[in-house]
Design a protein around this motif. Structure first.
Motif, PDB file in Angstrom:
ATOM      1  N   GLN A 104      -3.112  -2.538  -1.084  1.00  0.00           N
ATOM      2  CA  GLN A 104      -4.100  -2.152  -0.086  1.00  0.00           C
ATOM      3  C   GLN A 104      -5.489  -2.586  -0.531  1.00  0.00           C
ATOM      4  N   GLN A 162      -8.283  -1.296   0.851  1.00  0.00           N
ATOM      5  CA  GLN A 162      -8.953  -0.006   0.773  1.00  0.00           C
ATOM      6  C   GLN A 162      -7.876   1.044   0.598  1.00  0.00           C
ATOM      7  N   SER A 163      -8.158   2.009  -0.220  1.00  0.00           N
ATOM      8  CA  SER A 163      -7.178   3.061  -0.465  1.00  0.00           C
ATOM      9  C   SER A 163      -7.180   4.046   0.700  1.00  0.00           C
ATOM     10  N   THR A 164      -6.143   3.956   1.522  1.00  0.00           N
ATOM     11  CA  THR A 164      -6.012   4.875   2.649  1.00  0.00           C
ATOM     12  C   THR A 164      -5.064   6.020   2.304  1.00  0.00           C
TER      13      THR A 164
END
Length: 120
Positions: free
Chosen positions: A81, A83-85
């Motif tokens: 990822q 961005q860490s969602t």
């Protein structure tokens, strides 16, 4: 007919696959499961377990178990990822799989355009 050619290499010798040696029995067992096979076909594009569960019409808990088995067998993998969602997506780790039951049984995979094979 043997599947290995001069362009095929044993997948357990591939440098970036050192930690995940080919396990033909696990691959065959995994792909013989209808639900796991449906998931493998579905994840051409990255998908969450919830998306997999909905698309394959299986309970979320079952989807988690089958995804885990597919990851262990090296057929799918978590997608990094940007961005860490907090939600992991999964996609195919290999483009295709071919199983030959001749003596000896052999599994040929195409991963990142490279033909790999393993046998028990």
């Amino acid at each position: 007919m043997a599947l290995s050619t001069d362009r095929s290499i044993p997948c357990n010798l591939k440098a970036e696959d050192q930690r995940r040696h080919c396990n033909p029995d696990l691959i065959v067992d995994t792909l013989s499961d209808d639900g796991a096979r449906d998931i493998f076909f579905f994840v051409d594009e990255p998908a969450t377990v919830k998306e997999i569960s909905d698309a394959c019409e299986i309970p979320t808990t079952t989807a988690y178990r089958k995804v885990e088995t597919l990851v262990e067998s090296g057929l799918i993998e978590p997608v990094p990822q940007e961005q860490s969602t907090g939600v992991t997506t999964y996609a195919k780790a290999i483009e295709c799989v071919s199983i030959t039951y001749d003596e000896p049984m052999q599994i040929q995979c195409v991963k990142h355009g490279l033909s790999l094979y393993c046998e028990p």
